[in-house]
Design a protein around this motif. Sequence first.
Motif, short mmCIF file in Angstrom:
data_model
loop_
_atom_site.label_atom_id
_atom_site.label_comp_id
_atom_site.label_asym_id
_atom_site.label_seq_id
_atom_site.Cartn_x
_atom_site.Cartn_y
_atom_site.Cartn_z
N UNK A 18 41.75 42.34 43.09
CA UNK A 18 41.27 41.52 44.22
C UNK A 18 40.33 40.42 43.74
N UNK A 19 39.52 40.74 42.74
CA UNK A 19 38.61 39.74 42.18
C UNK A 19 39.39 38.60 41.52
N UNK A 20 40.46 38.96 40.77
CA UNK A 20 41.30 37.94 40.14
C UNK A 20 41.93 37.03 41.19
N UNK A 21 42.40 37.63 42.27
CA UNK A 21 43.01 36.87 43.34
C UNK A 21 41.98 35.93 43.98
N UNK A 37 32.56 36.65 36.21
CA UNK A 37 31.53 37.48 35.58
C UNK A 37 31.67 38.92 36.05
N UNK A 38 31.78 39.10 37.35
CA UNK A 38 31.88 40.46 37.90
C UNK A 38 33.15 41.14 37.42
N UNK A 39 34.26 40.42 37.46
CA UNK A 39 35.54 41.00 37.02
C UNK A 39 35.48 41.45 35.57
N UNK A 40 34.94 40.59 34.71
CA UNK A 40 34.89 40.93 33.28
C UNK A 40 33.97 42.12 33.01
#
Length: 125
Positions: A18-21, A37-40
């Motif tokens: 969802x973060x990537x999207x 940042x959050x996704x990584x």
Amino acid sequence: MRKKGLQITNDHGWTIERLQEQERKMKKANMAKRIAVIRLIMQGYLGIQVAELLNLHRETVSIYVQKFNQGGMDALLERRYASGRKPYLSPEEERELKKCWKKALLPMKDTALKRAGILGLFNMC
């Protein structure tokens, strides 16, 4: 044993997918970078690695993680701007000054001031 480094302690229902999207949908690059940042971090990268990958200061990465952990996506994407310096002149004094400038610049309509767009500023009032 606790894992070393930055961690997402509250994902607020967000998954990596969802973060990537959300990153792809984001029109502002700086906001997409915050989401990245959050996704990584969720993918297991260390804060210093994320900082290098995204060309950010490591403290900025920490701040973004902290904001997200506390308030979710809304807190992460919130931007606050400084209110700025209080004007020296009152609104009435500003109007008077514009009138004076307008009178002073009136005979100089075909000068470099007009080409630079400065006259247009005073013709607005």
